[in-house]
Design a protein around this motif. Structure first.
Motif, PDB file in Angstrom:
ATOM      1  N   UNK A   1     -25.359  14.350  16.201  1.00 14.01           N
ATOM      2  CA  UNK A   1     -26.251  15.039  17.132  1.00 14.01           C
ATOM      3  C   UNK A   1     -25.462  15.936  18.085  1.00 14.01           C
ATOM      4  N   UNK A   2     -24.320  15.473  18.544  1.00 17.41           N
ATOM      5  CA  UNK A   2     -23.490  16.284  19.422  1.00 17.41           C
ATOM      6  C   UNK A   2     -22.985  17.528  18.696  1.00 17.41           C
ATOM      7  N   UNK A   3     -22.624  17.374  17.426  1.00 15.48           N
ATOM      8  CA  UNK A   3     -22.160  18.516  16.638  1.00 15.48           C
ATOM      9  C   UNK A   3     -23.281  19.532  16.444  1.00 15.48           C
ATOM     10  N   UNK A   4     -24.469  19.060  16.086  1.00 16.82           N
ATOM     11  CA  UNK A   4     -25.605  19.961  15.881  1.00 16.82           C
ATOM     12  C   UNK A   4     -25.977  20.676  17.179  1.00 16.82           C
ATOM     13  N   UNK A   5     -25.932  19.933  18.288  1.00 19.87           N
ATOM     14  CA  UNK A   5     -26.240  20.543  19.577  1.00 19.87           C
ATOM     15  C   UNK A   5     -25.258  21.661  19.903  1.00 19.87           C
ATOM     16  N   UNK A   6     -23.989  21.434  19.606  1.00 19.19           N
ATOM     17  CA  UNK A   6     -22.956  22.433  19.895  1.00 19.19           C
ATOM     18  C   UNK A   6     -23.160  23.681  19.035  1.00 19.19           C
ATOM     19  N   UNK A   7     -23.416  23.487  17.738  1.00 20.61           N
ATOM     20  CA  UNK A   7     -23.641  24.624  16.841  1.00 20.61           C
ATOM     21  C   UNK A   7     -24.857  25.431  17.285  1.00 20.61           C
ATOM     22  N   UNK A   8     -25.945  24.736  17.592  1.00 21.72           N
ATOM     23  CA  UNK A   8     -27.171  25.419  18.004  1.00 21.72           C
ATOM     24  C   UNK A   8     -26.973  26.157  19.322  1.00 21.72           C
ATOM     25  N   UNK A   9     -26.268  25.517  20.255  1.00 19.20           N
ATOM     26  CA  UNK A   9     -26.045  26.123  21.571  1.00 19.20           C
ATOM     27  C   UNK A   9     -25.266  27.427  21.440  1.00 19.20           C
ATOM     28  N   UNK A  10     -24.273  27.459  20.553  1.00 25.16           N
ATOM     29  CA  UNK A  10     -23.486  28.667  20.359  1.00 25.16           C
ATOM     30  C   UNK A  10     -24.278  29.739  19.605  1.00 25.16           C
ATOM     31  N   UNK A  11     -25.013  29.321  18.574  1.00 24.40           N
ATOM     32  CA  UNK A  11     -25.739  30.287  17.732  1.00 24.40           C
ATOM     33  C   UNK A  11     -26.899  30.943  18.465  1.00 24.40           C
ATOM     34  N   UNK A  12     -27.515  30.213  19.384  1.00 27.13           N
ATOM     35  CA  UNK A  12     -28.715  30.737  20.042  1.00 27.13           C
ATOM     36  C   UNK A  12     -28.400  31.921  20.950  1.00 27.13           C
ATOM     37  N   UNK A  13     -27.143  32.067  21.337  1.00 25.85           N
ATOM     38  CA  UNK A  13     -26.765  33.183  22.196  1.00 25.85           C
ATOM     39  C   UNK A  13     -26.993  34.526  21.519  1.00 25.85           C
ATOM     40  N   UNK A  14     -26.805  34.593  20.209  1.00 27.27           N
ATOM     41  CA  UNK A  14     -26.974  35.839  19.460  1.00 27.27           C
ATOM     42  C   UNK A  14     -28.253  35.859  18.628  1.00 27.27           C
ATOM     43  N   UNK A  15     -29.081  34.845  18.790  1.00 27.56           N
ATOM     44  CA  UNK A  15     -30.316  34.769  18.012  1.00 27.56           C
ATOM     45  C   UNK A  15     -31.375  35.700  18.615  1.00 27.56           C
ATOM     46  N   UNK A  16     -32.057  36.522  17.786  1.00 26.57           N
ATOM     47  CA  UNK A  16     -33.064  37.453  18.331  1.00 26.57           C
ATOM     48  C   UNK A  16     -34.317  36.764  18.836  1.00 26.57           C
ATOM     49  N   UNK A  17     -34.494  35.494  18.495  1.00 25.12           N
ATOM     50  CA  UNK A  17     -35.689  34.772  18.942  1.00 25.12           C
ATOM     51  C   UNK A  17     -36.837  34.926  17.962  1.00 25.12           C
ATOM     52  N   UNK A  18     -37.813  34.054  18.072  1.00 24.37           N
ATOM     53  CA  UNK A  18     -38.965  34.085  17.162  1.00 24.37           C
ATOM     54  C   UNK A  18     -39.883  32.917  17.475  1.00 24.37           C
ATOM     55  N   UNK A  19     -40.707  32.550  16.496  1.00 26.48           N
ATOM     56  CA  UNK A  19     -41.680  31.477  16.736  1.00 26.48           C
ATOM     57  C   UNK A  19     -41.347  30.199  15.980  1.00 26.48           C
ATOM     58  N   UNK A  20     -40.110  30.076  15.493  1.00 25.00           N
ATOM     59  CA  UNK A  20     -39.710  28.877  14.757  1.00 25.00           C
ATOM     60  C   UNK A  20     -39.201  27.796  15.713  1.00 25.00           C
ATOM     61  N   UNK A  21     -39.389  26.561  15.305  1.00 19.62           N
ATOM     62  CA  UNK A  21     -38.901  25.417  16.066  1.00 19.62           C
ATOM     63  C   UNK A  21     -38.133  24.512  15.121  1.00 19.62           C
ATOM     64  N   UNK A  22     -36.976  24.042  15.542  1.00 16.90           N
ATOM     65  CA  UNK A  22     -36.145  23.172  14.703  1.00 16.90           C
ATOM     66  C   UNK A  22     -35.820  21.906  15.470  1.00 16.90           C
ATOM     67  N   UNK A  23     -35.840  20.795  14.787  1.00 14.42           N
ATOM     68  CA  UNK A  23     -35.462  19.536  15.422  1.00 14.42           C
ATOM     69  C   UNK A  23     -34.832  18.635  14.366  1.00 14.42           C
ATOM     70  N   UNK A  24     -33.785  17.937  14.757  1.00 14.06           N
ATOM     71  CA  UNK A  24     -33.164  16.922  13.898  1.00 14.06           C
ATOM     72  C   UNK A  24     -33.081  15.647  14.707  1.00 14.06           C
ATOM     73  N   UNK A  25     -33.569  14.560  14.153  1.00 12.23           N
ATOM     74  CA  UNK A  25     -33.579  13.302  14.876  1.00 12.23           C
ATOM     75  C   UNK A  25     -33.057  12.153  14.036  1.00 12.23           C
TER      76      UNK A  25
END
Length: 297
Positions: A249-273
């Motif tokens: 979970x910590x690894x996924x959070x780190x990847x997502x946190x870095x990638x979202x900076x350059x993400x154009x945005x949209x209406x998708x939602x992602x979750x891993x639990x």
């Protein structure tokens, strides 16, 4: 474990037939609903209140998800689908259950922690959350800047005092603020725990239902079960699973946190639990055990 062909990634089509007979579905719902009934009773939420919620949900889902193409659903059709009396359908239609009643927004604590666990500014060379000075005069990372990155409405000192009281952080010998990873789980009375209970359980059920009703199943859902083992082995596996799950979970959070900076945005939602559970066998769980060991898809 069986691996399917790449066609599993193609768009799924709803199955033409009902997934289960009424008898089978009834048995499944008894097992799934039992923990929720236990929670309701422990909270003083009786059957009358529970059934009122279900009645409104049946009407809402029938109206939104089972409408005929190009036809406005009528009270009679909804009554036929749900078994709810037409007069009750007419009275309750349109009275949507407000989203604000069903979930609580993610707390500032959760958002600040997510930043501390993922942003390289606040992590060391091994990607662990750094010990932070309370303030900084040269603009270098500090606890004050961490909080200010998320909110300007609450003073960082107020957050620090609250977190020290709750044991989320400690002060080391140099007066730096250290995060205690073992204390990240919210307290029982914390709104965050209710938020994640609602969201995580809803998302898991949503994925499971979609997998049952579509072929091929669209979502990844796997579990490993070992029954009839010793408490010592169960405890050992529990500890290992918690450690590995938290690392993922910590690894996924780190990847997502870095990638979202350059993400154009949209209406998708992602979750891993992930969840890990150890329990003593009872009649309910033994009914599930086809063998001592099993790996489920």
């Amino acid at each position: 474990m069986v691996f399917q062909r790449p066609s599993v990634f193609l768009m799924s089509k709803p199955r033409a037939k009902l997934p289960f007979s009424e008898e089978t579905l009834q048995a499944m719902l008894v097992r799934v609903l039992r923990p929720l009934v236990k929670l309701a009773l422990a909270s003083g939420f009786n059957f009358t209140a529970f059934s009122a919620i279900l009645r409104r949900l049946y009407i809402e889902v029938a109206e939104k998800d089972f409408a005929l193409p190009n036809k406005q659903p009528t009270d009679s059709r909804i009554s036929l689908l749900t078994g709810v009396h037409r007069k009750d359908v007419n009275r309750l239609r349109g009275q949507e259950i407000a989203a604000s009643l069903l979930t609580v927004g993610a707390s500032q604590t959760s958002r600040i922690l997510a930043r501390w666990l993922a942003d390289p500014l606040y992590c060391d060379a091994e990607d662990r959350p750094s010990a932070l000075p309370r303030t900084s005069s040269d603009g270098s990372p500090s606890f004050e800047s961490l909080v200010s990155d998320i909110t300007k409405d609450v003073h960082p000192r107020s957050i620090l005092d609250d977190w020290l009281d709750r044991g989320i952080v400690v002060l080391d010998e140099e007066g730096r603020v250290r995060l205690d990873l073992s204390s990240i789980v919210p307290n029982a009375g914390d709104d965050a725990r209710r938020h994640y209970f609602t969201r995580n359980l809803r998302d898991h059920v949503q994925a499971s239902v979609s997998n049952l009703m579509n072929d091929p199943p669209p979502y990844f859902e796997r579990a490993v079960h070992y029954d009839g083992i010793s408490p010592a082995l169960a405890a050992r596996l529990d500890a290992l699973a918690r450690e590995e799950a938290m690392a993922l979970l910590l690894k996924l959070n780190k990847v997502a946190h870095q990638a979202i900076k350059d993400d154009p945005g949209g209406n998708s939602r992602w979750i891993a639990g992930l969840y890990v559970m150890t329990e003593e066998s009872d009649t309910d769980s033994r009914a599930d055990a086809a063998s001592k060991t099993e790996a489920d898809e």
